[in-house]
Scaffold this motif. Structure first.
Motif, PDB file in Angstrom:
ATOM      1  N   TYR A 287     118.633 -58.037 134.337  1.00 47.17           N
ATOM      2  CA  TYR A 287     118.145 -57.726 132.991  1.00 47.17           C
ATOM      3  C   TYR A 287     118.846 -56.510 132.401  1.00 47.17           C
ATOM      4  N   THR A 288     119.409 -55.654 133.254  1.00 46.42           N
ATOM      5  CA  THR A 288     120.055 -54.435 132.764  1.00 46.42           C
ATOM      6  C   THR A 288     121.218 -54.765 131.837  1.00 46.42           C
ATOM      7  N   ASP A 289     122.066 -55.673 132.266  1.00 44.46           N
ATOM      8  CA  ASP A 289     123.259 -56.004 131.490  1.00 44.46           C
ATOM      9  C   ASP A 289     123.166 -57.338 130.757  1.00 44.46           C
TER      10      ASP A 289
ATOM     11  N   ASN B 166     126.025 -51.530 142.759  1.00 43.56           N
ATOM     12  CA  ASN B 166     124.578 -51.475 142.562  1.00 43.56           C
ATOM     13  C   ASN B 166     123.938 -50.766 143.753  1.00 43.56           C
TER      14      ASN B 166
ATOM     15  N   LYS C   6     115.444 -49.582 137.864  1.00 46.81           N
ATOM     16  CA  LYS C   6     116.736 -49.616 138.521  1.00 46.81           C
ATOM     17  C   LYS C   6     117.493 -50.860 138.079  1.00 46.81           C
ATOM     18  N   PHE C   7     118.697 -51.021 138.626  1.00 48.80           N
ATOM     19  CA  PHE C   7     119.538 -52.120 138.156  1.00 48.80           C
ATOM     20  C   PHE C   7     118.938 -53.478 138.498  1.00 48.80           C
ATOM     21  N   SER C   8     119.049 -54.411 137.571  1.00 46.46           N
ATOM     22  CA  SER C   8     118.703 -55.811 137.788  1.00 46.46           C
ATOM     23  C   SER C   8     119.550 -56.617 136.812  1.00 46.46           C
TER      24      SER C   8
ATOM     25  N   ALA D 269     114.115 -54.369 137.459  1.00 47.05           N
ATOM     26  CA  ALA D 269     113.653 -54.120 136.097  1.00 47.05           C
ATOM     27  C   ALA D 269     112.336 -53.352 136.100  1.00 47.05           C
TER      28      ALA D 269
ATOM     29  N   GLU E 290     120.084 -59.127 129.600  1.00 43.88           N
ATOM     30  CA  GLU E 290     118.685 -59.408 129.298  1.00 43.88           C
ATOM     31  C   GLU E 290     118.519 -60.713 128.522  1.00 43.88           C
TER      32      GLU E 290
END
Length: 307
Positions: free
Chosen positions: A186-188, A38, A182-184, A178, A190
């Motif tokens: 929630y990206t993968d 990340n 960018k990556f959080s 989010a 949610e």
């Protein structure tokens, strides 16, 4: 790399909490994997390495793991800091597995538009509150419209919370990753992050006797950071504690209660406000910070004041 040094420095906290070196070595590996995978998280750690140390300390205090498959906890960027964020599975594990827990299990679910329109999700409030969810397993479910969580207590009672999509999106917007695209988490994950929201809200209403103070401290910062603006605000723990003990008791402190149930009994047996203050001051820190116990002290004091 500065952030690697910060991870290493957190080893002493794991040791102080009685955790084996092997546990730290594993969590160090998981933390390094998260940082390496990340860019945004790694850049945040490099800019604010002290925050990474704090996040690792909170991880140690919580007793959860960063193991990717467990999905109990995450390291996430927020407000230019790396923070420890428990996942919904982490909250469930803490609430149901600590010694003396009064919660037998917690279930959470996601409600979709077509389920709502077809009457497959029914909520009843009032004197006999209930949730009835008949999920669509096969077929078009439509977009997410809400999430809910139900806690089953060992005395047979239940407690539930429901959060609609508007509030879920507002909670999501507080995630720096989010919000910036960018990556959080929630990206993968949610859906799993959505399921966490009602469990987090339940946290303040569920009994937590004997829960270590370190665990409370590790989790309450996450709860406060994710509170939506118009959510009925629960009075901060330190504010309620201050209100309960603002006056020195005029009587001698009683023997400390043996456990949460004993503390509740002692408060209900009090005949004066001063006695309640004395009981409160005699309790352990874990009991003093339990929202159910704090509320009971307030209720009993109000009854005595009215009399």
């Amino acid at each position: 790399m500065t952030y690697i040094k910060q991870i290493e420095e957190s080893a002493s906290k794991f040791k102080d909490l009685g955790l084996q070196q092997q546990v730290f070595d594993m969590e160090k590996q998981y933390a390094m994997q998260a940082l390496q995978n990340n860019d945004f998280l790694r850049q945040t750690a490099e800019a604010n390495p002290k925050s990474l140390l704090d996040a690792m300390v909170n991880l140690a205090m919580s007793g959860l793991t960063l193991h990717p498959s467990a999905k109990e906890a995450f390291l996430v960027p927020r407000d230019k800091k790396v923070v420890f964020e428990p996942g919904y599975r982490g909250f469930i594990r803490i609430l149901t597995s600590f010694q003396g827990s009064l919660v037998s299990k917690i279930e959470s679910g996601i409600v979709y538009e077509n389920e709502l329109e077809q009457g497959r999700f029914v909520v009843r409030k009032g004197t006999n509150p209930s949730i009835n969810h008949d999920p669509i397993i096969v077929g078009d479910r439509g977009p997410i419209v809400a999430t809910y969580a139900v806690a089953f207590l060992k005395d047979g009672s239940t407690q539930f919370e429901i959060i609609n999509k508007t509030d879920l999106d507002r909670i999501k917007s507080k995630s720096a990753g989010a919000a910036s695209g960018k990556f959080s988490p929630y990206t993968d994950w949610e859906a799993e992050m959505y399921r966490k929201a009602p469990i987090r809200r339940l946290w303040g209403f569920l009994p937590k006797p004997n829960l270590p103070l370190s665990v409370l401290a590790a989790l309450e910062s996450d709860i406060a950071a994710n509170r939506v603006a118009d959510e009925p605000k629960q009075t901060a723990v330190h504010e309620v504690v201050a209100a309960v003990v603002q006056q020195q008791p005029k009587i001698a402190l009683p023997e400390p209660p043996k456990d949460f149930a004993d503390a509740m009994r002692m408060v209900n047996d009090c005949k004066t406000v001063d006695e309640i203050n004395a009981v409160f001051r005699s309790c352990s820190d874990a009991i003093k910070r339990d929202p159910v116990f704090i509320n009971e002290c307030k209720v009993q004091k109000e009854k005595l004041t009215i009399k």
